[in-house]
Design an enzyme around this catalytic site. Sequence first.
Site, short mmCIF file in Angstrom:
data_model
loop_
_atom_site.label_atom_id
_atom_site.label_comp_id
_atom_site.label_asym_id
_atom_site.label_seq_id
_atom_site.Cartn_x
_atom_site.Cartn_y
_atom_site.Cartn_z
N GLU A 48 0.86 -1.19 0.00
CA GLU A 48 0.00 0.00 0.00
C GLU A 48 0.89 1.22 0.00
O GLU A 48 1.78 1.34 0.84
CB GLU A 48 -0.81 0.05 1.30
CG GLU A 48 -2.16 -0.60 1.25
CD GLU A 48 -2.83 -0.50 2.61
OE1 GLU A 48 -3.54 -1.45 2.94
OE2 GLU A 48 -2.62 0.50 3.35
N ASP A 108 -4.98 9.31 10.93
CA ASP A 108 -3.65 8.78 11.19
C ASP A 108 -3.10 9.23 12.53
O ASP A 108 -3.30 10.36 12.96
CB ASP A 108 -2.69 9.20 10.07
CG ASP A 108 -2.93 8.38 8.82
OD1 ASP A 108 -2.80 7.15 8.90
OD2 ASP A 108 -3.25 8.97 7.77
#
Lengths: 401, 268
Positions: free
Chosen positions: B49, B60
């Site tokens: 990814e 995040d």
Amino acid sequence: MSRADGGLPDASGRFGPFGGRYVPETLMAALQELEEAYLAARDDPAFRAELEALLRDYAGRPTPLYFARRLSERMGGARVYLKREDLAHTGAHKINNALGQALLAKRLGKRRIVAETGAGQHGVATATACALLGLECIVYMGAEDIRRQAPNVFRMRLLGAEVRPVESGTRTLKDAINEALRDWVTNVRTTHYLLGSAVGPHPYPMMVRDFQSVIGREAKEQLLAREGRLPDYAVACVGGGSNAIGLFHPFYEDRQVQLVGVEAAGRGLGTGQHAASLAAGRPGVLHGAYSYLLQDEQGQVLGTHSISAGLDYPGVGPEHSFYKETGRARYVAVGDEEALEGFRLLAETEGILPALEPAHAIHYAAHLAKTLPPEAIVLVCLSGRGDKDLAVVAQALGVQV
Amino acid sequence: MGRIAACFRDLRERGEMGIIAYLTVGYPDVDSTLRLVPALLAGGAHLVELGIPFSDPLADGATVQRATQAALEQGVTPATCLQVVGTLRERGVEAPLVLMGYFNPVLAYGVERFAADAAAAGVDGLIVVDLPWEEAGPVLAACRAYGIDLVPLVAPTTSDERLARIGSEASGFIYCVSVTGVTGAREELPPDLPDFLRRVRERTALPVAVGFGISKRKHVESLRPWAEAVVVGSAIIQCLDGARPDEREERVKAYVEVLAGRRGQDEA
């Protein structure tokens, strides 16, 4: 509450193409739960009665509608009326929404509240509502804003809130929202995110608008009682846009009332150092909604500047984007220097120190009034008081306090 | 059959747990990304990814935020990310490559054009962190038109109804977020994770991958009964931190070898 908008947003949270729910999957269930709880509360007479009682007995509503005679005379044109949200408890309109959402959080059984704040007004209002209702309160605030709004940080701490400095990104309101969302994603099962502006994923723009619409409803009633007619203009400052949508929304169907939102032009739209999303941005997705946004060619969100921390935000509520696209409202931008002029003008003519956010609207409205005939009426939302800004104003004027 | 489907078919035939490795494109620099992807694959990763940096990465944790910031400071754009994929394909990388990012950069690029250019560069899948299935319509249509799998994220808070809808409409694999929280390595996985994964499996025929918080071989082992693959991100970025430039490839390779059970913890 008012449905004079033809029922917007639609079921998917859209105002035309704007709005929606662009969030990490973890939050989807909480947003759905919040939407259902809010819609049920909105139609529940007991909830409405409880909120109305708090707004009246605790927050001091209705706030006065004040005819600014000396300001109007100084400008030599239209009559300027001020909707005195600065006189609401905690000194700004933010308390209207904070009380509404805190009551809703209790209904949801969520006793931990997180919030973001820019100027600190929403943080203070949230800390106040949490103290009143016995809820735990954590406020995320950009480190840069903590520096320029120190009195409000102290107020929040006195009210029992934990203020967490945000050091990431631009260290202002945008990053405080990112951090509040990260907290919410992590603690979503026990926590309500008490978002302070008419931004974010559905149902926030609708819910915050509804809680703030008390501003426009009262102003309309007060002006009708006093003048027997509606204003020609309704003017409010726009950061995320909650005081503005609260003022505008009850006038939505009154097409003769021109709605004007005043954004922060900072050091000038040409400098790139401003916060005028509607005047200088283009639509994009930030913090859960599709709306006008200050962004570069690559879709990265741009840093902003305004002398007022409360307007220092690159996005804007989706309903304002809709008003702009449909032409229902007009959006203009006023810079730091002009806001300071507006601040001094109101202090000198009316004995009122406005917050730097509505000082932008005051400046625009005063100069607009000058161009209008004496029978015209300009209604301005004075969304907060200026005590919190004295250090910033003193610094800008080169004065030691 | 696309590369992602073929990859999971091969894993199933070999009875192997898939390792999906995440890198933020341009951390620590673009050239490193080009060298680190083959190193991850050599260490035993099956799919990579590649994160498209965004100014406001609200899902995040601190590690990926920092990597993102560093990548943005070097001027990494969505176009850079597509070029990186193109270059990796030119250099012979055959593993599935999935781009992962936030919606606004894709929107600014143009959804249709992004899907077209991604497919041309050799991208197999796309994950958009802040694009729940209800909002995914235009992106899903563009991805389908160009043969890209739009991989959905599902979370422990996702309802059964939504799991069923997402599980039947998506392609590629289902990315299960292990915890309510942001990305970042964690010591222990939540105890209710198997229940969540069982709920997902009952509602999809697609392979199931688990991410967020995974960093240790013991995590991989414990998930074997419940998932086809794990996603590891922040722990790989932490491997890069403090490594000398000439050590980076060896470090991440050795780390993935441990995750994949090819070498013991002590040897890393």
